[in-house]
Design a protein around this motif. Structure first.
Motif, PDB file in Angstrom:
ATOM      1  N   VAL A 132       0.847  -1.198   0.000  1.00  0.00           N
ATOM      2  CA  VAL A 132       0.000   0.000   0.000  1.00  0.00           C
ATOM      3  C   VAL A 132       0.883   1.250   0.000  1.00  0.00           C
ATOM      4  O   VAL A 132       0.624   2.209  -0.742  1.00  0.00           O
ATOM      5  CB  VAL A 132      -0.965  -0.007   1.209  1.00  0.00           C
ATOM      6  N   TRP A 133       1.959   1.237   0.802  1.00  0.00           N
ATOM      7  CA  TRP A 133       2.863   2.385   0.827  1.00  0.00           C
ATOM      8  C   TRP A 133       3.513   2.605  -0.537  1.00  0.00           C
ATOM      9  O   TRP A 133       3.558   3.741  -1.035  1.00  0.00           O
ATOM     10  CB  TRP A 133       3.943   2.218   1.905  1.00  0.00           C
ATOM     11  N   THR A 134       4.037   1.536  -1.150  1.00  0.00           N
ATOM     12  CA  THR A 134       4.697   1.710  -2.456  1.00  0.00           C
ATOM     13  C   THR A 134       3.697   2.172  -3.511  1.00  0.00           C
ATOM     14  O   THR A 134       4.059   2.936  -4.400  1.00  0.00           O
ATOM     15  CB  THR A 134       5.421   0.430  -2.932  1.00  0.00           C
ATOM     16  N   LEU A 135       2.447   1.727  -3.398  1.00  0.00           N
ATOM     17  CA  LEU A 135       1.412   2.190  -4.324  1.00  0.00           C
ATOM     18  C   LEU A 135       1.215   3.700  -4.177  1.00  0.00           C
ATOM     19  O   LEU A 135       1.263   4.441  -5.165  1.00  0.00           O
ATOM     20  CB  LEU A 135       0.098   1.442  -4.076  1.00  0.00           C
ATOM     21  N   GLY A 136       1.024   4.161  -2.953  1.00  0.00           N
ATOM     22  CA  GLY A 136       0.824   5.596  -2.722  1.00  0.00           C
ATOM     23  C   GLY A 136       2.020   6.432  -3.127  1.00  0.00           C
ATOM     24  O   GLY A 136       1.881   7.491  -3.753  1.00  0.00           O
ATOM     25  N   GLU A 137       3.210   5.957  -2.799  1.00  0.00           N
ATOM     26  CA  GLU A 137       4.427   6.688  -3.140  1.00  0.00           C
ATOM     27  C   GLU A 137       4.631   6.748  -4.651  1.00  0.00           C
ATOM     28  O   GLU A 137       5.012   7.779  -5.203  1.00  0.00           O
ATOM     29  CB  GLU A 137       5.627   6.038  -2.446  1.00  0.00           C
ATOM     30  N   SER A 138       4.347   5.659  -5.347  1.00  0.00           N
ATOM     31  CA  SER A 138       4.491   5.642  -6.807  1.00  0.00           C
ATOM     32  C   SER A 138       3.478   6.561  -7.477  1.00  0.00           C
ATOM     33  O   SER A 138       3.800   7.252  -8.446  1.00  0.00           O
ATOM     34  CB  SER A 138       4.325   4.207  -7.343  1.00  0.00           C
ATOM     35  N   LEU A 139       2.254   6.572  -6.966  1.00  0.00           N
ATOM     36  CA  LEU A 139       1.244   7.474  -7.524  1.00  0.00           C
ATOM     37  C   LEU A 139       1.629   8.935  -7.297  1.00  0.00           C
ATOM     38  O   LEU A 139       1.465   9.768  -8.190  1.00  0.00           O
ATOM     39  CB  LEU A 139      -0.125   7.169  -6.907  1.00  0.00           C
ATOM     40  N   ALA A 140       2.158   9.239  -6.115  1.00  0.00           N
ATOM     41  CA  ALA A 140       2.615  10.602  -5.832  1.00  0.00           C
ATOM     42  C   ALA A 140       3.769  10.985  -6.758  1.00  0.00           C
ATOM     43  O   ALA A 140       3.813  12.113  -7.275  1.00  0.00           O
ATOM     44  CB  ALA A 140       3.037  10.726  -4.371  1.00  0.00           C
ATOM     45  N   ALA A 141       4.694  10.077  -6.994  1.00  0.00           N
ATOM     46  CA  ALA A 141       5.811  10.347  -7.909  1.00  0.00           C
ATOM     47  C   ALA A 141       5.305  10.577  -9.325  1.00  0.00           C
ATOM     48  O   ALA A 141       5.809  11.447 -10.044  1.00  0.00           O
ATOM     49  CB  ALA A 141       6.810   9.201  -7.876  1.00  0.00           C
ATOM     50  N   ARG A 142       4.317   9.808  -9.717  1.00  0.00           N
ATOM     51  CA  ARG A 142       3.736   9.960 -11.049  1.00  0.00           C
ATOM     52  C   ARG A 142       3.101  11.337 -11.197  1.00  0.00           C
ATOM     53  O   ARG A 142       3.281  12.011 -12.219  1.00  0.00           O
ATOM     54  CB  ARG A 142       2.710   8.847 -11.299  1.00  0.00           C
ATOM     55  N   ARG A 143       2.380  11.762 -10.176  1.00  0.00           N
ATOM     56  CA  ARG A 143       1.742  13.095 -10.220  1.00  0.00           C
ATOM     57  C   ARG A 143       2.794  14.199 -10.308  1.00  0.00           C
ATOM     58  O   ARG A 143       2.601  15.186 -11.010  1.00  0.00           O
ATOM     59  CB  ARG A 143       0.835  13.298  -9.008  1.00  0.00           C
ATOM     60  N   ARG A 144       3.908  14.013  -9.607  1.00  0.00           N
ATOM     61  CA  ARG A 144       4.985  15.031  -9.658  1.00  0.00           C
ATOM     62  C   ARG A 144       5.607  15.110 -11.056  1.00  0.00           C
ATOM     63  O   ARG A 144       6.000  16.184 -11.484  1.00  0.00           O
ATOM     64  CB  ARG A 144       6.061  14.714  -8.620  1.00  0.00           C
ATOM     65  N   THR A 145       5.719  14.001 -11.774  1.00  0.00           N
ATOM     66  CA  THR A 145       6.341  14.016 -13.098  1.00  0.00           C
ATOM     67  C   THR A 145       5.385  14.529 -14.161  1.00  0.00           C
ATOM     68  O   THR A 145       5.824  15.010 -15.190  1.00  0.00           O
ATOM     69  CB  THR A 145       6.841  12.622 -13.493  1.00  0.00           C
ATOM     70  N   VAL A 146       4.083  14.476 -13.910  1.00  0.00           N
ATOM     71  CA  VAL A 146       3.097  14.931 -14.882  1.00  0.00           C
ATOM     72  C   VAL A 146       3.000  16.451 -14.884  1.00  0.00           C
ATOM     73  O   VAL A 146       2.762  17.069 -15.906  1.00  0.00           O
ATOM     74  CB  VAL A 146       1.720  14.297 -14.591  1.00  0.00           C
ATOM     75  N   ARG A 147       3.226  17.071 -13.742  1.00  0.00           N
ATOM     76  CA  ARG A 147       3.100  18.535 -13.631  1.00  0.00           C
ATOM     77  C   ARG A 147       4.101  19.274 -14.419  1.00  0.00           C
ATOM     78  O   ARG A 147       5.040  19.075 -14.913  1.00  0.00           O
ATOM     79  CB  ARG A 147       3.225  18.951 -12.183  1.00  0.00           C
TER      80      ARG A 147
END
Length: 147
Positions: A132-147
Motif C-alpha cells: 500500500v505504501w509503495t502504491l501511494g508513493e508511486s502514484l505521488a511520484a507519477r503526479r509530480r512528473t506529470v506537472r
C-alpha cells in the motif's frame, strides 16, 4: 534516513515477492499452497481451469511481474503503481486464507498461539502495508512528473 528506509522497503518488498513467485514453480510449493486455495470460495474454481502446478506457475508469474514493476519506480512510477496494486490484491487474497482455511488460526491452543501456517499467513499483513505504501508513493511520484 527516510530515503534509506523507503529504498529498503521498496526493493525488499520486490525481492520477497519475486522470490516467493519463483518458488511457485517448484512442485513442493504448488502442493503446499493447494489447501489454502482449494478452501477459498473466491479461488478454488481456478483448479478446475489450471490444475495444481499450472495455477501455481500462473500465480508465480504474476508475483514476479509485480515485483519487477515495483522495482521500476525510479524510471516508471506508473508501472510501479500497477505492480504495487497487484501486490495489494495478492496479499489481500493471501490474508483471506486466515478466514477460509479450516484449522487456521490458533495452533490448537487458541489465541495468541500461531501454527507454522498461521505465521506464514500473518506476515503478509506487513507485506500488504508495504505494498500500500509503495502504491501511494508511486502514484505521488507519477503526479509530480506529470506537472
Amino acid at each position: 534516513m527516510t530515503v534509506i528506509g523507503s529504498t529498503i522497503l521498496r526493493y525488499g518488498l520486490a525481492l520477497v515477492i519475486a522470490w516467493i513467485g519463483a518458488l511457485k514453480f517448484a512442485s513442493y510449493e504448488a502442493t503446499a499452497i493447494m489447501p489454502l486455495i482449494a478452501n477459498s470460495p473466491y479461488q478454488s474454481w481456478l483448479y478446475d481451469i489450471f490444475g495444481v502446478q499450472t495455477l501455481a506457475a500462473v500465480i508465480g508469474t504474476v508475483e514476479i511481474v509485480a515485483a519487477v514493476l515495483i522495482a521500476l519506480r525510479p524510471w516508471l512510477p506508473r508501472a510501479s503503481a500497477v505492480g504495487s496494486a497487484v501486490a495489494v490484491v495478492l496479499f489481500l487474497s493471501i490474508l483471506s486464507y486466515l478466514f477460509t482455511t479450516p484449522g487456521i488460526g490458533g495452533a490448537g491452543g487458541g489465541f495468541p498461539a500461531l501454527s507454522m501456517t498461521d505465521q506464514f499467513l500473518i506476515k503478509d499483513l506487513v507485506l500488504l502495508g508495504a505494498s500500500v505504501w509503495t502504491l501511494g508513493e508511486s502514484l505521488a511520484a507519477r503526479r509530480r512528473t506529470v506537472r
